[in-house]
Design an enzyme around this catalytic site. Structure first.
Site, PDB file in Angstrom:
ATOM      1  N   GLY A   1      -4.572  -4.174  -3.857  1.00  0.00           N
ATOM      2  CA  GLY A   1      -5.560  -3.134  -4.123  1.00  0.00           C
ATOM      3  C   GLY A   1      -4.768  -1.895  -4.483  1.00  0.00           C
ATOM      4  CG  HIS A   2      -1.994  -1.906  -7.012  1.00  0.00           C
ATOM      5  ND1 HIS A   2      -1.057  -2.413  -7.867  1.00  0.00           N
ATOM      6  CD2 HIS A   2      -1.745  -2.489  -5.801  1.00  0.00           C
ATOM      7  CE1 HIS A   2      -0.286  -3.276  -7.216  1.00  0.00           C
ATOM      8  NE2 HIS A   2      -0.688  -3.341  -5.968  1.00  0.00           N
TER       9      HIS A   2
ATOM     10  CE  LYS B   1       2.335  -2.366  -4.376  1.00  0.00           C
ATOM     11  NZ  LYS B   1       2.135  -2.025  -2.971  1.00  0.00           N
TER      12      LYS B   1
ATOM     13  CG  ASP C   1      -1.876  -1.190   1.204  1.00  0.00           C
ATOM     14  OD1 ASP C   1      -2.231  -1.653   0.113  1.00  0.00           O
ATOM     15  OD2 ASP C   1      -2.231  -1.662   2.299  1.00  0.00           O
TER      16      ASP C   1
ATOM     17  CD  GLN D   1       0.734  -8.822  -2.692  1.00  0.00           C
ATOM     18  OE1 GLN D   1       1.376  -9.481  -3.472  1.00  0.00           O
ATOM     19  NE2 GLN D   1      -0.520  -8.470  -2.939  1.00  0.00           N
TER      20      GLN D   1
END
Ligand code: GDP
Ligand code: IMO
Ligand code: MG
Length: 427
Positions: free
Chosen positions: A40-41, A16, A13, A224
């Site tokens: 979750g980007h 990215k 988080d 990650q």
């Protein structure tokens, strides 16, 4: 020849997705190399916000090929939900996205196993995202996995074999699913397999290498972060893939000698979701303040992210493992109102001071050694070039570059695409 890698240096988080989107116009290909819908980007532009889980963050720019590589694990149901939503918002996803035949499939029973294995661990649970990541990679490594390319070869038979194995394991854990519920999940899964079959399913290692030979450039998007890497992270509180730079080679079939720049992303502070050690974690009002201002809640699970000061011991380790050539600092604006800012430069363990990231962070008391810096107390969110930075912020950047022996070439001062400042003199 140009294959650059962008990856997280902390516990995920870091931001990215935002930076991949910003850098995409410089590349011909954007490729995810590991992880799955545990990611979750988040991307923000034109007052809209998108969260991507399995699909590369290059899809909002135009002209690139986006690839989901062999190292990724794919849940057809979550993929189809994500893809259909993007199609509805006007993206011609089928034209710009290609998926590796060798990507492993997350089955409904993998997700059930993830939950059952976590429950069996009790207090020692990892705090996974519950997306079946661990069990799917376990099947891959134990040579029992189901791959996307298997759709064309004895698929039903391979599915049934894996399903039975999973049900036996679930029974042994006392977690047999209700047959009707399982049937519903499986019907959705099979429908999603039909949907995914409409995509260009490719031998991605051949496609990528051919493109590189033709002089095309590739940006590899990590998921990650390094401290969640299965080999180098805070094991066992990690994910089940190699999140480090070497993972881009195995997860895409790109040779190490092809790798150029390695962009390492970190927040101006530090966060973590799930269980496991976190030496600089703050349990006080300061931690709460970082969480509130930084909106530190998980993009996938909505869980509160644990917050703390920046950890330079861990960052130095991540830079070393990945061979980081350029640093990108995110969420600097979150610290805009702080009187002072702390940075952990060493750990004190059993009275001994170390600057090296240790094997064991779990069963020992780790006391962070802090350097305290003056806060800049200035709203930076609308700044557009580094000349506008307050002197205290410049001092923070100088301090970090010195401690980390790596240049910080991009600074992010807000979630929007436009809130990104390049430091061209640092490249
Ligand atoms: P990722 O998983 O590494 O892509 O990061 P996430 O999207 O899970 O989390 C980063 C969060 O911070 C998202 O909500 C972003 O919109 C937000 N974000 C990214 N960069 C910045 C920044 O510079 N400042 C602020 N305030 N928010 C940011
Ligand atoms: P992005 O790509 C933050 C964490 C989980 C848990 C551990 C194992 O958005 O940075 P898993 O479901 O992978 O078996 O969970 O890893 N985790 C993440 N934390 N960001 C992520 O992805 C994460 N993906 C997994 O919280 O502690
Ligand atoms: Mg995330």
């Amino acid at each position: 020849m140009k294959v650059d890698v962008l990856l997280g240096l902390q516990w995920g988080d870091e931001g990215k997705g935002k930076v991949v989107d910003v850098l995409t116009p410089r590349y011909d290909v954007v490729a995810r190399f590991q992880g799955g819908p545990n990611a979750g980007h988040t991307l923000e532009f034109d007052n809209k916000k998108y969260v991507l889980r399995s699909i590369p963050s290059g899809i909002f720019q135009s002209g690139q090929t986006n690839i989901i590589g062999n190292g990724v694990v794919l849940d057809p149901v979550l993929f189809s939900e994500e893809a259909r939503a993007l199609e509805q918002s006007g993206i011609n996803l089928k034209d710009v996205l290609k998926i590796s035949r060798k990507a492993h499939l997350i089955m409904p029973t993998h997700r059930l196993l993830d939950a059952a294995l976590e429950a069996a661990k009790g207090k020692a649970k990892i705090g996974t995202t519950g997306k079946g990541i661990g069990p799917t990679y376990t099947d891959k490594v134990s040579r029992n996995g189901l791959r996307l390319g298997d759709i064309e070869h004895r698929f039903e038979e391979k599915y049934a074999e894996a399903r039975q194995r999973h049900l036996d394991r679930l029974a042994s854990l006392g977690a047999m699913p209700d047959p009707e519920e399982l049937a519903t999940l499986e019907a959705k899964w099979k429908e999603a397999i039909e949907y995914i079959s409409q995509y260009d399913i490719i031998d991605s290692e051949h496609v990528i290498n051919r493109m590189i030979d033709e002089g095309k450039s590739v940006l590899c998007e990590g998921a990650q972060g390094t401290l969640l890497d299965v080999d180098f992270g805070s094991y066992p509180f990690v994910t089940s893939s190699n999140t480090v730079c070497a993972g881009a080679c195995t997860g895409l079939g790109v040779a190490p000698r092809r790798i150029g720049e390695v962009y390492g992303i970190f927040k101006a502070y530090c966060t973590r979701v799930g269980s496991g050690p976190f030496p600089t974690e703050l349990f006080d009002e300061t931690g709460k303040k970082i969480r509130d201002i930084g909106h530190e809640y998980g993009a996938v699970t909505g869980r509160e992210r644990r917050c703390g000061w920046i950890d330079l011991v861990a960052l130095r380790y991540s830079i070393m493992i990945n061979g980081v050539t350029q640093l990108i600092m995110m969420k600097s604006d979150v610290l805009d109102s702080f009187e002072t800012i702390k940075a952990c430069t060493a750990y004190e363990i059993d009275g001994k001071v170390t600057r090296d990231f240790p094997f064991n962070l779990d069963d020992v008391e780790v006391k962070p050694v802090y350097t305290e810096l003056k806060g800049w107390k200035t709203d930076m969110t609308s700044m557009r070039c580094e000349n506008e930075f307050p002197s205290e912020f410049k001092a923070y950047l100088d301090f970090l570059e010195k401690e980390l022996a790596t240049p910080i070439t991009i600074v992010s001062i807000g979630p929007d695409r436009t809130q990104t400042i390049e430091r061209k003199d640092r490249v």
